[in-house]
Design a protein around this motif. Structure first.
Motif, PDB file in Angstrom:
ATOM      1  N   GLY A 126      -8.312 -10.771  29.175  1.00 43.24           N
ATOM      2  CA  GLY A 126      -7.590 -11.706  28.316  1.00 43.24           C
ATOM      3  C   GLY A 126      -8.028 -13.151  28.422  1.00 43.24           C
ATOM      4  N   GLU A 127      -8.997 -13.457  29.292  1.00 40.45           N
ATOM      5  CA  GLU A 127      -9.444 -14.845  29.451  1.00 40.45           C
ATOM      6  C   GLU A 127     -10.513 -15.201  28.419  1.00 40.45           C
ATOM      7  OE1 GLU A 127      -8.742 -16.142  34.038  1.00 40.45           O
ATOM      8  OE2 GLU A 127     -10.578 -15.001  33.637  1.00 40.45           O
ATOM      9  N   ASP A 128     -10.574 -16.469  28.085  1.00 40.65           N
ATOM     10  CA  ASP A 128     -11.511 -16.988  27.101  1.00 40.65           C
ATOM     11  C   ASP A 128     -12.935 -16.943  27.663  1.00 40.65           C
ATOM     12  OD1 ASP A 128     -12.952 -18.354  25.207  1.00 40.65           O
ATOM     13  OD2 ASP A 128     -11.741 -20.188  25.278  1.00 40.65           O
ATOM     14  N   PRO A 129     -13.843 -16.174  27.022  1.00 39.78           N
ATOM     15  CA  PRO A 129     -15.230 -16.119  27.520  1.00 39.78           C
ATOM     16  C   PRO A 129     -15.922 -17.479  27.532  1.00 39.78           C
ATOM     17  CG  PRO A 129     -14.807 -14.352  25.943  1.00 39.78           C
ATOM     18  CD  PRO A 129     -13.632 -15.271  25.888  1.00 39.78           C
ATOM     19  N   ALA A 130     -15.471 -18.397  26.702  1.00 39.53           N
ATOM     20  CA  ALA A 130     -16.075 -19.732  26.697  1.00 39.53           C
ATOM     21  C   ALA A 130     -15.779 -20.482  27.988  1.00 39.53           C
ATOM     22  CB  ALA A 130     -15.566 -20.531  25.498  1.00 39.53           C
ATOM     23  N   LYS A 131     -14.714 -20.082  28.679  1.00 44.52           N
ATOM     24  CA  LYS A 131     -14.336 -20.741  29.931  1.00 44.52           C
ATOM     25  C   LYS A 131     -14.917 -20.037  31.155  1.00 44.52           C
ATOM     26  CE  LYS A 131     -11.713 -23.863  27.984  1.00 44.52           C
ATOM     27  NZ  LYS A 131     -12.122 -25.299  27.998  1.00 44.52           N
ATOM     28  N   HIS A 132     -15.554 -18.894  30.929  1.00 49.91           N
ATOM     29  CA  HIS A 132     -16.166 -18.132  32.026  1.00 49.91           C
ATOM     30  C   HIS A 132     -17.459 -17.525  31.495  1.00 49.91           C
ATOM     31  CE1 HIS A 132     -12.555 -18.429  34.553  1.00 49.91           C
ATOM     32  NE2 HIS A 132     -11.877 -18.251  33.443  1.00 49.91           N
ATOM     33  N   GLN A 133     -18.575 -18.183  31.767  1.00 53.73           N
ATOM     34  CA  GLN A 133     -19.825 -17.845  31.092  1.00 53.73           C
ATOM     35  C   GLN A 133     -20.853 -17.165  32.006  1.00 53.73           C
ATOM     36  OE1 GLN A 133     -21.082 -21.558  29.353  1.00 53.73           O
ATOM     37  NE2 GLN A 133     -19.199 -21.787  28.171  1.00 53.73           N
ATOM     38  N   GLN A 145     -19.344 -25.469  38.092  1.00 52.35           N
ATOM     39  CA  GLN A 145     -19.918 -24.156  38.375  1.00 52.35           C
ATOM     40  C   GLN A 145     -18.947 -23.020  38.075  1.00 52.35           C
ATOM     41  OE1 GLN A 145     -21.674 -21.887  42.253  1.00 52.35           O
ATOM     42  NE2 GLN A 145     -22.335 -24.010  42.043  1.00 52.35           N
ATOM     43  N   TRP A 146     -17.660 -23.259  38.213  1.00 52.06           N
ATOM     44  CA  TRP A 146     -16.657 -22.221  37.941  1.00 52.06           C
ATOM     45  C   TRP A 146     -16.804 -21.713  36.509  1.00 52.06           C
ATOM     46  CZ3 TRP A 146     -13.160 -19.063  40.110  1.00 52.06           C
ATOM     47  CH2 TRP A 146     -12.092 -18.570  39.339  1.00 52.06           C
ATOM     48  N   GLN A 147     -16.922 -22.621  35.549  1.00 54.24           N
ATOM     49  CA  GLN A 147     -17.064 -22.202  34.153  1.00 54.24           C
ATOM     50  C   GLN A 147     -18.430 -21.579  33.891  1.00 54.24           C
ATOM     51  OE1 GLN A 147     -15.400 -24.619  31.012  1.00 54.24           O
ATOM     52  NE2 GLN A 147     -17.247 -24.429  29.760  1.00 54.24           N
ATOM     53  N   ASP A 148     -19.458 -22.126  34.498  1.00 52.35           N
ATOM     54  CA  ASP A 148     -20.819 -21.665  34.225  1.00 52.35           C
ATOM     55  C   ASP A 148     -21.122 -20.311  34.846  1.00 52.35           C
ATOM     56  OD1 ASP A 148     -23.464 -21.879  33.224  1.00 52.35           O
ATOM     57  OD2 ASP A 148     -24.168 -22.637  35.150  1.00 52.35           O
ATOM     58  N   MET A 149     -20.531 -20.002  36.001  1.00 58.32           N
ATOM     59  CA  MET A 149     -20.991 -18.848  36.769  1.00 58.32           C
ATOM     60  C   MET A 149     -19.993 -17.698  36.896  1.00 58.32           C
ATOM     61  SD  MET A 149     -24.086 -19.646  37.375  1.00 58.32           S
ATOM     62  CE  MET A 149     -24.484 -18.257  38.423  1.00 58.32           C
ATOM     63  N   THR A 150     -18.710 -17.889  36.569  1.00 56.48           N
ATOM     64  CA  THR A 150     -17.749 -16.791  36.751  1.00 56.48           C
ATOM     65  C   THR A 150     -17.596 -15.958  35.486  1.00 56.48           C
ATOM     66  OG1 THR A 150     -15.872 -18.239  36.190  1.00 56.48           O
ATOM     67  CG2 THR A 150     -16.436 -17.989  38.526  1.00 56.48           C
ATOM     68  N   TYR A 151     -17.209 -14.699  35.693  1.00 60.98           N
ATOM     69  CA  TYR A 151     -17.012 -13.746  34.608  1.00 60.98           C
ATOM     70  C   TYR A 151     -15.546 -13.773  34.180  1.00 60.98           C
ATOM     71  CZ  TYR A 151     -17.684  -9.365  32.015  1.00 60.98           C
ATOM     72  OH  TYR A 151     -17.779  -8.403  31.033  1.00 60.98           O
ATOM     73  N   PRO A 152     -15.272 -13.666  32.866  1.00 60.66           N
ATOM     74  CA  PRO A 152     -13.868 -13.746  32.421  1.00 60.66           C
ATOM     75  C   PRO A 152     -13.053 -12.531  32.846  1.00 60.66           C
ATOM     76  CG  PRO A 152     -15.324 -13.207  30.586  1.00 60.66           C
ATOM     77  CD  PRO A 152     -16.207 -13.556  31.745  1.00 60.66           C
ATOM     78  N   GLY A 153     -11.833 -12.801  33.275  1.00 61.81           N
ATOM     79  CA  GLY A 153     -10.902 -11.726  33.565  1.00 61.81           C
ATOM     80  C   GLY A 153     -10.286 -11.211  32.275  1.00 61.81           C
TER      81      GLY A 153
END
Length: 522
Positions: A113-120, A103-111
């Motif tokens: 410089g963070e990879d958007p693929a890891k925060h969707q 759920q962390w990858q699926d539901m959080t917003y990227p900070g």
């Protein structure tokens, strides 16, 4: 069509564990081989669908006979695993990326410089409880323990989980990460004051469809919509997972005083007259249009202008006490009649019209019925429970939450993508979801995001006030409570942020045979 085996299905999936109090006991597996041995001891004690059905039927029977005196002493226990937990046990894995990535990858917003693929997603990472954040370790699984009281649940945890898994001893096979508990509020309401859990779909092969007296309501769904490997489940899953279900756990904080104040500010008569009887009626109508139901549950699609309940007080809990006094010995009978009327599922929506229930209302955004083709495949079984204390009138009047409260959301589905993911991200979080109603809303904009659980990106939040958005503020299409809704409504209302996600995880709830024959094997 193969009928699901109720002795093999965990009971919280269907029909749900009977509960007044529930604890979610999150753990991390530390010694996989020893954990398997301990799990083998627990497996025969897990509450099956058949067990839970018998418990519930016994309670209903005693209620009908008038022999139910207080709460029945009972408890139930289920277990679910995250993808990381299953990997530690050497289980044949799933090809489901949403489940595997968590759920962390699926539901959080990227900070920054963070990879958007890891925060969707759109959750603000800062709002998540630290226990669910990957950098603080992993959550491998959760024990779901339910019962008639906090004391019963605590005793079950001590006598089963802590004893079997030797918690605190030299042969301990897991670490307790943390626990969260919820409790049923009076009249089965959630913290904003609405009766919760209405309109659950009937499952073919599990529910008695002859009792379905709502021909215009939710259509019965194939077992494969909820249970992996069952009728019409088209997902690709390993054989051992049959009759299990994916469990979504998610914490939603509810800012009740803030929600009440917003409703008041957007009810014209309240701002001009104060809390007169007329203004209170309009406030009740406006807030019910936001939800799509009146507080006692009656759908606006059937009762668009007047709450059919007998109302003596705007406060639902106070109203119940006043009804008990007014109805006296007739209370139980009259309450059941009123409840049956309010909890009906016998309705559908006119897909081109919102003169009864607004397109933007919470229940229509998240449960569109015939507004949306193939809506059935996106249905879930919802098993959430409130947490935190009731909001007293003094706190509501202050307009600012003084303590945390909300919903421990739980849903079961055979596909996270079809179920929770679609409802939250593709329907609630998009102005056009689940179907674009721009033309019916005047042609300038769609109906808007879900006013209750809909989300926008964290950078749209006000820098100093967590419930206010920056310009342009998200707006939803809601008719003026002083007038019947026109066929094409152009009135929009700016919303605020009263529901704050604090994170969670995606789990899999295996069948009893899946646990015994696969997860417990060396």
């Amino acid at each position: 069509m193969t009928t699901p085996n109720k002795q093999n299905i965990q009971g919280d999936i269907w029909p749900r564990l009977p509960k007044k109090w529930e604890t979610f006991h999150f753990f991390r597996i530390t010694r996989p081989a020893l954990f398997k041995e301990h799990l083998a001891l627990l497996a025969p004690l897990l509450t099956t669908a058949q067990d839970a059905q018998r418990m519930r039927e016994d309670i209903y029977k005693k209620k009908e006979e008038g022999t139910l005196k207080g709460l029945v002493k009972l408890s139930g226990i289920n277990i679910s695993f995250s993808a990381k937990g299953l990997a530690k046990l050497g289980a044949e894995g799933f090809t489901d990326d949403l489940f595997n990535n968590g759920q962390w990858q699926d539901m959080t917003y990227p900070g920054t410089g963070e990879d958007p693929a890891k925060h969707q997603g759109l959750d603000d990472q800062q709002d998540w409880y630290h226990q669910f954040k990957p950098r603080n370790g992993s959550v491998d699984g959760v024990f779901i323990v339910a019962g008639d009281s906090e004391a019963t649940v605590k005793k079950t945890i001590e006598s089963l989980i802590e004893k079997i898994f030797n918690v605190g001893g030299k042969d301990q096979s897991l670490q307790r990460v943390f626990s969260q508990s919820g409790h049923v509020l009076p009249d089965d309401r959630e913290h904003f004051g609405w009766v919760d859990g209405i309109s659950q779909p009937s499952v073919i092969g599990l529910d008695d469809l002859s009792k379905n007296k709502s021909p215009n309501g939710l259509k019965p769904i194939p077992a494969g919509t909820i249970l992996v490997g069952c009728d019409q489940d088209k997902t690709k899953t390993p054989g051992w997972a049959k009759e299990g279900s994916f469990m979504v756990y998610r914490v939603y904080e509810q800012r009740t005083p803030e929600f009440v104040m917003w409703c008041g500010r957007n009810t014209p008569s309240v701002t001009t007259e104060g809390f007169t009887e007329n203004a209170k009626k309009e406030l009740r109508l406006f807030s019910s249009r936001v939800m799509g139901r009146w507080p006692d549950g009656a759908p606006l699609e059937l009762y668009p202008e007047k709450d059919p309940s007998h109302i003596l007080s705007a406060d639902p809990h106070e109203n119940t006490e006043l009804l008990k006094k007014e109805w006296g010995d007739e209370y139980e009978k009259k309450w059941k009649e009123q409840e049956a009327m309010n909890h009906t599922d016998n309705f559908n929506y006119n897909a081109d019209n919102q003169t009864r229930c607004p397109f933007a209302s919470h229940i229509r955004k998240c449960g569109p019925r015939d507004d949306h083709p193939f809506y059935q495949k996106h249905l879930m079984l919802r098993r959430g429970i409130p947490y935190g204390p009731l909001t007293k009138n003094e706190e509501k009047a202050g307009g600012v939450s003084q303590t945390e409260r909300g919903l421990l959301f739980v849903s079961y589905q055979s596909s996270i993508k079809n179920g929770f993911h679609t409802v939250q991200k593709e329907w609630a979080n998009t102005a056009e979801g689940p179907d674009d109603k721009t033309d019916q809303c005047g042609g300038k904009a769609a109906q808007g995001i879900d006013p209750i659980i809909g989300q926008v990106a964290p950078h749209s939040r006000h820098d100093e006030d967590p419930i206010i958005y920056k310009e342009p503020v998200p707006a939803v299409n809601l008719p003026d409570p002083r007038h019947p809704p026109p066929e094409i409504n152009e009135r929009t209302v700016p919303i605020e942020r009263w529901v704050i996600p604090h994170g969670g995880e995606y789990f899999f709830s295996p069948s009893i045979s899946g646990i015994q024959d696969h997860l417990c094997k060396a």
